[in-house]
Design a protein around this motif. Sequence first.
Motif, mmCIF file in Angstrom:
data_model
loop_
_atom_site.group_PDB
_atom_site.id
_atom_site.type_symbol
_atom_site.label_atom_id
_atom_site.label_comp_id
_atom_site.label_asym_id
_atom_site.label_seq_id
_atom_site.Cartn_x
_atom_site.Cartn_y
_atom_site.Cartn_z
ATOM 1 N N ARG A 182 -1.400 152.033 155.796
ATOM 2 C CA ARG A 182 -1.858 150.757 156.890
ATOM 3 C C ARG A 182 -2.537 151.055 158.286
ATOM 4 N NH1 ARG A 182 4.382 149.039 157.003
ATOM 5 N NH2 ARG A 182 4.075 150.938 157.530
ATOM 6 N N PHE A 183 -2.419 151.961 158.948
ATOM 7 C CA PHE A 183 -2.944 151.708 160.237
ATOM 8 C C PHE A 183 -3.916 152.724 160.057
ATOM 9 C CE2 PHE A 183 -4.034 154.272 164.228
ATOM 10 C CZ PHE A 183 -3.922 153.333 164.501
ATOM 11 N N ARG A 184 -4.317 153.392 159.437
ATOM 12 C CA ARG A 184 -5.633 153.816 158.412
ATOM 13 C C ARG A 184 -6.493 152.936 158.352
ATOM 14 N NH1 ARG A 184 -7.403 159.439 159.005
ATOM 15 N NH2 ARG A 184 -5.124 160.397 159.267
ATOM 16 N N GLY A 185 -5.876 151.855 158.081
ATOM 17 C CA GLY A 185 -6.936 151.055 157.026
ATOM 18 C C GLY A 185 -6.908 149.731 158.382
ATOM 19 N N THR A 186 -5.926 149.829 159.552
ATOM 20 C CA THR A 186 -6.215 148.513 160.487
ATOM 21 C C THR A 186 -7.381 149.026 161.884
ATOM 22 O OG1 THR A 186 -4.347 147.532 159.696
ATOM 23 C CG2 THR A 186 -4.816 147.201 161.962
ATOM 24 N N LEU A 187 -7.115 150.323 161.770
ATOM 25 C CA LEU A 187 -8.292 151.183 162.405
ATOM 26 C C LEU A 187 -9.818 150.730 162.040
ATOM 27 C CD1 LEU A 187 -8.735 152.475 164.986
ATOM 28 C CD2 LEU A 187 -8.296 154.452 163.624
ATOM 29 N N ASN A 188 -10.026 150.978 160.625
ATOM 30 C CA ASN A 188 -11.075 151.107 160.270
ATOM 31 C C ASN A 188 -11.353 149.784 160.347
ATOM 32 O OD1 ASN A 188 -10.887 153.779 159.340
ATOM 33 N ND2 ASN A 188 -10.618 153.113 156.972
ATOM 34 N N ALA A 189 -10.425 148.162 159.950
ATOM 35 C CA ALA A 189 -11.158 146.815 159.646
ATOM 36 C C ALA A 189 -11.505 147.066 161.175
ATOM 37 C CB ALA A 189 -10.163 146.357 159.785
ATOM 38 N N VAL A 190 -10.955 146.930 162.838
ATOM 39 C CA VAL A 190 -11.310 146.314 164.142
ATOM 40 C C VAL A 190 -12.090 147.425 164.407
ATOM 41 C CG1 VAL A 190 -9.935 146.889 166.321
ATOM 42 C CG2 VAL A 190 -8.175 146.488 164.411
ATOM 43 N N GLU A 191 -12.297 148.588 163.280
ATOM 44 C CA GLU A 191 -13.846 148.848 164.439
ATOM 45 C C GLU A 191 -14.788 148.897 163.984
ATOM 46 O OE1 GLU A 191 -15.927 153.853 164.884
ATOM 47 O OE2 GLU A 191 -13.476 153.728 163.752
ATOM 48 N N ALA A 192 -14.777 148.465 162.265
ATOM 49 C CA ALA A 192 -15.829 147.413 161.791
ATOM 50 C C ALA A 192 -16.484 146.969 162.456
ATOM 51 C CB ALA A 192 -15.615 147.652 160.332
ATOM 52 N N GLY A 193 -15.035 145.680 162.721
ATOM 53 C CA GLY A 193 -15.336 144.160 163.215
ATOM 54 C C GLY A 193 -15.092 143.933 164.225
ATOM 55 N N LEU A 194 -14.877 144.683 165.565
ATOM 56 C CA LEU A 194 -15.541 144.710 166.918
ATOM 57 C C LEU A 194 -15.893 145.364 167.486
ATOM 58 C CD1 LEU A 194 -11.550 143.732 167.424
ATOM 59 C CD2 LEU A 194 -13.051 141.985 166.770
ATOM 60 N N ARG A 195 -16.179 146.850 167.339
ATOM 61 C CA ARG A 195 -16.767 148.117 168.236
ATOM 62 C C ARG A 195 -18.461 147.144 168.055
ATOM 63 N NH1 ARG A 195 -16.744 154.540 167.425
ATOM 64 N NH2 ARG A 195 -18.770 154.565 168.780
ATOM 65 N N ARG A 196 -19.250 147.253 168.775
ATOM 66 C CA ARG A 196 -20.443 146.998 169.513
ATOM 67 C C ARG A 196 -21.539 148.351 169.762
ATOM 68 N NH1 ARG A 196 -19.050 143.840 166.810
ATOM 69 N NH2 ARG A 196 -18.843 141.305 166.931
ATOM 70 N N GLY A 197 -21.503 149.500 169.039
ATOM 71 C CA GLY A 197 -22.251 150.434 169.485
ATOM 72 C C GLY A 197 -21.109 150.949 170.786
ATOM 73 N N SER A 198 -21.241 151.296 172.316
ATOM 74 C CA SER A 198 -20.115 153.142 171.977
ATOM 75 C C SER A 198 -19.114 151.961 172.730
ATOM 76 C CB SER A 198 -20.943 153.279 173.705
ATOM 77 O OG SER A 198 -21.753 153.700 172.814
ATOM 78 N N HIS A 199 -18.989 150.268 172.912
ATOM 79 C CA HIS A 199 -17.643 149.239 173.305
ATOM 80 C C HIS A 199 -16.804 148.271 172.088
ATOM 81 C CE1 HIS A 199 -19.568 150.763 177.107
ATOM 82 N NE2 HIS A 199 -21.132 150.125 176.546
ATOM 83 N N MET A 200 -16.050 148.314 172.467
ATOM 84 C CA MET A 200 -15.528 147.014 171.435
ATOM 85 C C MET A 200 -14.883 145.599 172.699
ATOM 86 S SD MET A 200 -13.626 148.885 169.453
ATOM 87 C CE MET A 200 -11.918 148.169 168.523
ATOM 88 N N LEU A 201 -14.687 144.977 171.697
ATOM 89 C CA LEU A 201 -14.587 143.734 172.036
ATOM 90 C C LEU A 201 -12.744 143.735 171.832
ATOM 91 C CD1 LEU A 201 -17.142 141.393 169.885
ATOM 92 C CD2 LEU A 201 -16.974 143.243 172.586
ATOM 93 N N ARG A 202 -12.189 142.729 172.305
ATOM 94 C CA ARG A 202 -11.154 142.061 172.424
ATOM 95 C C ARG A 202 -10.612 141.552 170.687
ATOM 96 N NH1 ARG A 202 -9.844 138.911 177.335
ATOM 97 N NH2 ARG A 202 -12.036 138.063 177.467
ATOM 98 N N TYR A 203 -11.793 140.613 170.516
ATOM 99 C CA TYR A 203 -11.547 139.615 169.531
ATOM 100 C C TYR A 203 -13.274 139.600 169.156
ATOM 101 C CZ TYR A 203 -10.892 136.289 173.183
ATOM 102 O OH TYR A 203 -10.452 135.546 174.197
#
Length: 598
Positions: free
Chosen positions: A488-509
């Motif tokens: 469940r964590f792996r799936g959540t992490l993959n989704a968050v990284e795919a949806g919110l990562r912008r290059g080398s940076h992460m959005l909050r949402y």
Amino acid sequence: MTPTLDLWPIGNCQVSALVDRGARFVWGCVPRVDGDPTFSSLIDGRDPESDDAVGLWAIDLEDCVSIDQHYRQNTPILVSRMTDSNGGVIEVTDFCPRLERLGRTYRPVAFVRCVKPIAGSPRIRVRLRPTRNWGDSAVERTSGSNHIRFLLDGIQLRLSTNAPVGMLEAERVFRVERPLHFFLGPDESFAGDLSTTVEEMLTYTTEHWQHWVRGLATPFEWQDVVIRSAITLKLCQYEETGAIVAALTTSIPEHVGSQRNWDYRYCWIRDAYYTVQALNRVGALDVLEGYLGYLRNIVDGAKGGDIQPLYGLLGEAELTEREAERLAGYRGMGPVRVGNQAYEQIQHDAYGQIVLSNVQAFFDQRLFRMAGIEDFEALERVGERAWELYDKPDAGLWELRTRQSVHTYSAAMCWAACDRLANAAGRLCLPDREKFWNERAATMRATIEKSAWREDTQRLSATFSGDDLDASLIQLLDLRFLSPDDPRFRGTLNAVEAGLRRGSHMLRYDTEDDFGLPETAFNVCTFWLIEALHFTGRDADARALFDEMLSRRTAAGLLSEDIDPATGELWGNYPQTYSLVGMINCAVLLSKPWSAIR
């Protein structure tokens, strides 16, 4: 010169100042970090080099061609070496006194500048132009043979100096032929020889900070990163009460024209929890002990009722938000806000953070004051509120102003409150209370797992009612709600990284909030991602991303709250405790062990 966040903090846990790359004080408040800015140039909207600049303290070297700056080793004492076109050189040393005297820590409302001629025939002009009442430069002043007094709102400051007072008042250029000392502090006659006393303060302040740093348990790698972050986090603590501010500034926008300009000079329960958690990892127990004293007073004041997300430095509950109309804002991007309306919000994660901050005190035998049964009983009242509210809507950790949901992060923090109370009960040999809190935690966990899980996408949602991505979901790992190998964590992490990562940076949402779509990445979210990458076996990716984030630091080795993913420019309040926490945590996690070279 366009103002930037490439700034060097100095301070003494009572007051602080930010010094720009031109060796000018451009931000600093009195009589404490949430006070009226004596140095307001950073958010005045004017070029600090211009003739009409106010709210600054500049020591301008005539025909200056270069300025090199560095901190004295393991201190927040700044040295600026300035060179003119003819080879004239001066060194300016800036600090706020902090030393042990008569069994107490001496940390006055004072700023000190020492100017030393190094080579040639350097000439300087001093522009000391304080403001009062949020940007008003009409400050009454009087002077004597060795001082200038400034009558500010509710406080008078006196500049004691061995420089020619008339030249300072007239802002005339003069040659530096001997060391000059400037002590801007309480309106009192300076006892003793100014130069000797100031040099002694400098020596003792240096020793004080270097001794504090010696007590840090730094990792083998990135020691400079950890030391500078730890020193700056300590500067964010108001030592008198133990409160920890989220940042030293107000109203630095999150991105160009965003209107997301907030006053961060208050103590957020959430931010302070992350701060003491990081400093605990490097052994800075004094900050934890001070903060726990502050928290005990907050809990006592709540009397078992609601805990606010943030409080003032003395524990003030009301932090009414207003706009300072005299100040145009950082680069003219107002408004400048004083106070923060978020104190009125409902944010349930605070209950978890209070318990999490306190639980160490039941186990850590190094503390001067270990927690006992009375502390446990007070925390149980906090746990009751966590139990009552964990599945109720709140504004969430990102403090949405116009809508509420049941946020998974808030619910998990409430779960953590009850889970850790069971640990404390076990430590105190209270088996009935241990069983009681464990049962509540189990019920809460079951509810969260059922309400936040999305079977179709095999991940957790940031809210119970929606199907939202949010970087805070990564924190379920740090809370030990989920383990790194949990699918469940792996799936959540993959989704968050795919949806919110912008290059080398992460959005909050990446959904619209009260002010539209966010445009900048939130630095601490990138550090959360780095931690998760490490724990899920992607250590090389984690190190590469960490190195990338370190390359974004200011010359002082620090970060603000936000970063533009496209340009790398820093935005948001500075220096931001969240970002400093992220650097410490990641350095500790990723570093090779000391045994690698022993």
